[in-house]
Structure formats: structure tokens, C-alpha cells
Design an enzyme around this catalytic site. Structure first.
Site, mmCIF file in Angstrom:
data_model
loop_
_atom_site.group_PDB
_atom_site.id
_atom_site.type_symbol
_atom_site.label_atom_id
_atom_site.label_comp_id
_atom_site.label_asym_id
_atom_site.label_seq_id
_atom_site.Cartn_x
_atom_site.Cartn_y
_atom_site.Cartn_z
ATOM 1 N N ASN A 10 1.074 -1.095 -0.089
ATOM 2 C CA ASN A 10 0.035 -0.028 0.084
ATOM 3 C C ASN A 10 0.898 1.096 -0.017
ATOM 4 O O ASN A 10 1.552 1.478 0.904
ATOM 5 C CB ASN A 10 -0.943 -0.025 1.266
ATOM 6 C CG ASN A 10 -1.680 1.240 1.252
ATOM 7 O OD1 ASN A 10 -1.981 1.985 0.434
ATOM 8 N ND2 ASN A 10 -2.406 1.369 2.634
ATOM 9 N N TRP A 11 1.029 1.802 -1.085
ATOM 10 C CA TRP A 11 1.957 2.872 -1.160
ATOM 11 C C TRP A 11 1.816 4.188 -0.586
ATOM 12 O O TRP A 11 2.120 5.108 -0.567
ATOM 13 C CB TRP A 11 2.465 3.083 -2.989
ATOM 14 C CG TRP A 11 3.082 1.986 -3.429
ATOM 15 C CD1 TRP A 11 3.427 0.626 -2.791
ATOM 16 C CD2 TRP A 11 3.568 2.030 -4.541
ATOM 17 N NE1 TRP A 11 4.044 -0.036 -3.849
ATOM 18 C CE2 TRP A 11 4.349 0.764 -4.758
ATOM 19 C CE3 TRP A 11 3.564 2.693 -5.604
ATOM 20 C CZ2 TRP A 11 4.932 0.422 -6.065
ATOM 21 C CZ3 TRP A 11 4.326 2.583 -6.914
ATOM 22 C CH2 TRP A 11 5.098 1.231 -7.018
ATOM 23 N N LYS A 12 0.116 4.334 -0.367
ATOM 24 C CA LYS A 12 -0.479 5.523 0.285
ATOM 25 C C LYS A 12 -0.162 6.642 -0.812
ATOM 26 O O LYS A 12 -0.014 6.500 -1.941
ATOM 27 C CB LYS A 12 -0.111 5.682 1.427
ATOM 28 C CG LYS A 12 -0.098 4.587 2.559
ATOM 29 C CD LYS A 12 0.209 4.683 3.707
ATOM 30 C CE LYS A 12 -0.260 3.351 4.697
ATOM 31 N NZ LYS A 12 0.095 3.544 5.996
ATOM 32 N N HIS A 99 -9.702 1.765 4.586
ATOM 33 C CA HIS A 99 -8.393 2.007 5.723
ATOM 34 C C HIS A 99 -8.486 2.824 6.728
ATOM 35 O O HIS A 99 -9.271 3.862 6.450
ATOM 36 C CB HIS A 99 -7.348 2.404 4.633
ATOM 37 C CG HIS A 99 -5.721 2.307 5.038
ATOM 38 N ND1 HIS A 99 -5.513 3.152 6.034
ATOM 39 C CD2 HIS A 99 -4.821 1.317 4.998
ATOM 40 C CE1 HIS A 99 -4.368 2.941 6.517
ATOM 41 N NE2 HIS A 99 -3.948 1.842 5.734
ATOM 42 N N GLU A 101 -6.928 5.269 7.624
ATOM 43 C CA GLU A 101 -6.587 6.469 7.348
ATOM 44 C C GLU A 101 -7.889 7.375 6.710
ATOM 45 O O GLU A 101 -8.182 8.315 6.905
ATOM 46 C CB GLU A 101 -5.333 6.566 6.409
ATOM 47 C CG GLU A 101 -4.174 6.625 7.276
ATOM 48 C CD GLU A 101 -2.955 5.883 6.697
ATOM 49 O OE1 GLU A 101 -2.949 5.905 5.343
ATOM 50 O OE2 GLU A 101 -1.965 5.253 7.078
ATOM 51 N N GLU A 168 -5.875 -4.341 10.416
ATOM 52 C CA GLU A 168 -4.760 -3.621 10.850
ATOM 53 C C GLU A 168 -5.004 -2.578 12.194
ATOM 54 O O GLU A 168 -6.058 -1.797 12.009
ATOM 55 C CB GLU A 168 -4.808 -2.480 9.654
ATOM 56 C CG GLU A 168 -4.565 -3.030 8.337
ATOM 57 C CD GLU A 168 -3.610 -2.169 7.417
ATOM 58 O OE1 GLU A 168 -2.684 -2.488 6.770
ATOM 59 O OE2 GLU A 168 -4.528 -0.972 7.155
ATOM 60 N N GLY A 174 2.214 2.505 10.826
ATOM 61 C CA GLY A 174 3.270 3.582 10.563
ATOM 62 C C GLY A 174 3.938 3.956 11.915
ATOM 63 O O GLY A 174 4.749 4.870 11.992
ATOM 64 N N SER A 213 2.998 -1.836 10.398
ATOM 65 C CA SER A 213 4.354 -1.949 10.727
ATOM 66 C C SER A 213 5.113 -3.504 10.232
ATOM 67 O O SER A 213 6.013 -3.979 11.146
ATOM 68 C CB SER A 213 4.833 -1.773 12.068
ATOM 69 O OG SER A 213 4.601 -0.318 12.258
ATOM 70 N N GLY A 234 2.506 -1.018 4.403
ATOM 71 C CA GLY A 234 2.783 0.408 3.848
ATOM 72 C C GLY A 234 4.304 0.760 3.972
ATOM 73 O O GLY A 234 4.789 0.706 2.547
HETATM 74 P P1 PGA Z 1 2.705 0.404 7.663
HETATM 75 O O1 PGA Z 1 1.150 0.462 6.957
HETATM 76 O O2 PGA Z 1 3.245 -0.730 7.168
HETATM 77 O O3 PGA Z 1 3.490 1.508 7.237
HETATM 78 O O4 PGA Z 1 2.397 0.348 8.971
HETATM 79 C C1 PGA Z 1 0.070 -0.550 6.789
HETATM 80 C C2 PGA Z 1 -0.925 0.018 6.191
HETATM 81 O O5 PGA Z 1 -1.393 1.148 6.572
HETATM 82 O O6 PGA Z 1 -1.704 -0.517 5.298
#
Ligand code: PGA
Length: 261
Positions: A10-12, A99, A101, A168, A174, A213, A234
């Protein structure tokens, strides 16, 4: 058909189209140089603006591609939004939906997420539905209730098992904090039971990914848990080497044999 691990990047909101092209080329190159286990499917979810270019690079590979969001209306006056048919036309396979976010920053509700899952499935896109608890919810012992509410609201009335779930924990995204393999396994097993109740035997083909993470050095411990079928990655997916190190995690046996043992 064999059920496989699914590792999704997931490159966001990272990587311009040209940076995306560099990253996707490195991923393809590393995949051909390291033999990747036949038990693993790889997918990347770049930003909308990079999808077309990345899909072009990936078209003769077995690496899948997905989007990070979509809108639930078919078409019309929704300035700035992207529809399921626009994504399908780019030959995408997956779309990440709900997600944390998007839930926290853009105030997406379970009802909107439900509509998004429905339109994605109706358009032959596979939704990667994200669920997870906040730190506050975990510390007040509400993790399983929160997960149950999210899943039951979003999947209400749905019968299509063309679906991926990503667990998640919000506090692990993150932050460098990862759920321990035991914590993650407990929630994954619970999700498996919820899916079984809703979809019956058909639920067994729904992969349940862990996200938060995940890195090359903790991937093996997480991915070898009985109910963890892959990862939504991510930060570590933005560097080809670390993403492909997760993909190349040693000791992954075929999922079907793992379930039977
Ligand atoms: P992260 O993000 O691996 O940077 O914790 C995962 C995600 O939000 O899909």
C-alpha cells in the site's frame, strides 16, 4: 486452485508517476532474480495517478495491481472521485476499502464502506476491506467488539466471497509498533469465525491479511500464524528490497496444507 499467501504493498500518497515506474521496475527485477515461492501472490497499490503506468509494466507478469480507494456511485457529478468502472478499465484486480486513514481523516463510515465493497464486487474488483481497533479501544478491551461491529456492518447482506480482509490495528500503522504474532492470531481467528458464520464453507477462500509495521524482520513470525494469510504493507513497500524481502519470507508452507494440519 491452491490458496496462496497474498502480500500487498500500500504505497499511500507516495511516489510520483515516474518514481512509481522506478519502483515497479525494481520489484519486477527482484522478482525475476530471487525465485519467489509459488505459494505467494504479490500485489501493489500505487496512487491513482500511477496506476495506468504501473499496470502497463505489470501486464506480462503475475504481479497484481490495485487501487487504494474508489467511490460508491457509478458515475456522475462527484468532482474528484474515481469510480469502480474507471478502475476496472485499467485491468486492476484489487481495491483497498475502508483503510483506517480514510476512516479517521476523511470520516468514512461503515455504511459508505459497505457501499464501496458492494460496487467493487459488482464490478469484479476484489475489495481489500480494512478493519482494526484504536489504541484506546484495545486498552479498554474492546478490540473484538470493534472488529465484530465493523465486519457485521460492512458485510451486512453480502454473499460474494470475492473478498480480502486486512486486520490493521490502528496503533500499529506507521508507528513501528507491531501486534505480537499471538495478538494478531487471536483477532485473525476471530475474524475467520465471523466469516464462517456469514459465508459458511465458502469463507475459507477469503484471505485475512495482517497490516501494521510489518517488516522483513517480523514477517516470518506473523505469517506463520495459523490464520494469517498475508500482509498489507505500507512503509516497507516503498523500498523494493524490503518489500521483496517480505515476499520472500522463508518457511511459508501452502495455506491449504497449513489449515489441515
Ligand atoms: P505500515 O502501514 O506498514 O506503514 O504500518 C500499513 C498500512 O497502513 O496499510
Amino acid at each position: 486452485m491452491e490458496r496462496k499467501y497474498l502480500i500487498v504493498g500500500n504505497w499511500k500518497m507516495n511516489k510520483t508517476p515516474s518514481q512509481s515506474e522506478d519502483l515497479v521496475k525494481k520489484i519486477i527485477d527482484l522478482k525475476t532474480r530471487h525465485g519467489i515461492s509459488a505459494h505467494v501472490t504479490i500485489a501493489i497499490c500505487p496512487p491513482f495517478t500511477s496506476l495506468d503506468r504501473c499496470a502497463e509494466w505489470l501486464k506480462n507478469t503475475d504481479i497484481a495491481i490495485g487501487a487504494q480507494n474508489l467511490y460508491f456511485e457509478k458515475e456522475g457529478a462527484f468532482t474528484g472521485e474515481i469510480s469502480a468502472s474507471m478502475l476496472k478499465d485499467l485491468r486492476l484486480t484489487y481495491v483497498i476499502i475502508g483503510h483506517s486513514e480514510r476512516r479517521a481523516i476523511f470520516h468514512e463510515t461503515d455504511e459508505q464502506i459497505h457501499q464501496k465493497v458492494k460496487i467493487a464486487q459488482a464490478s469484479q474488483l476484489i475489495p481489500i476491506l480494512c478493519v482494526g481497533e484504536t489504541l484506546d479501544e484495545r486498552e479498554s478491551n474492546r478490540t473484538l467488539t470493534v472488529i465484530e461491529t465493523q465486519i457485521s456492518h460492512v458485510l451486512e447482506g453480502l454473499t460474494n466471497t470475492n473478498l480480502v480482509i486486512a486486520y490493521e490495528p490502528v496503533w500499529a500503522i506507521g508507528t513501528g509498533k507491531t501486534a505480537t504474532p499471538e495478538m494478531a492470531q487471536k483477532v485473525h481467528q476471530f475474524i475467520r469465525e465471523l466469516l464462517q458464520k456469514q459465508f459458511g464453507k465458502g469463507s475459507q477462500i477469503i484471505p485475512i491479511l495482517y497490516g501494521g509495521s510489518m517488516k522483513p524482520d517480523n514477517a516470518a513470525d506473523l505469517l506463520t500464524q495459523p490464520d494469517i494469510d498475508g500482509g498489507l504493507i505500507g512503509g516497507a513497500s516503498l523500498v523494493a528490497e524490503s518489500f521483496m524481502d517480505i515476499v520472500a519470507t522463508k518457511g511459508l508452507s501452502p495455506l491449504d496444507s497449513r489449515k489441515e494440519s
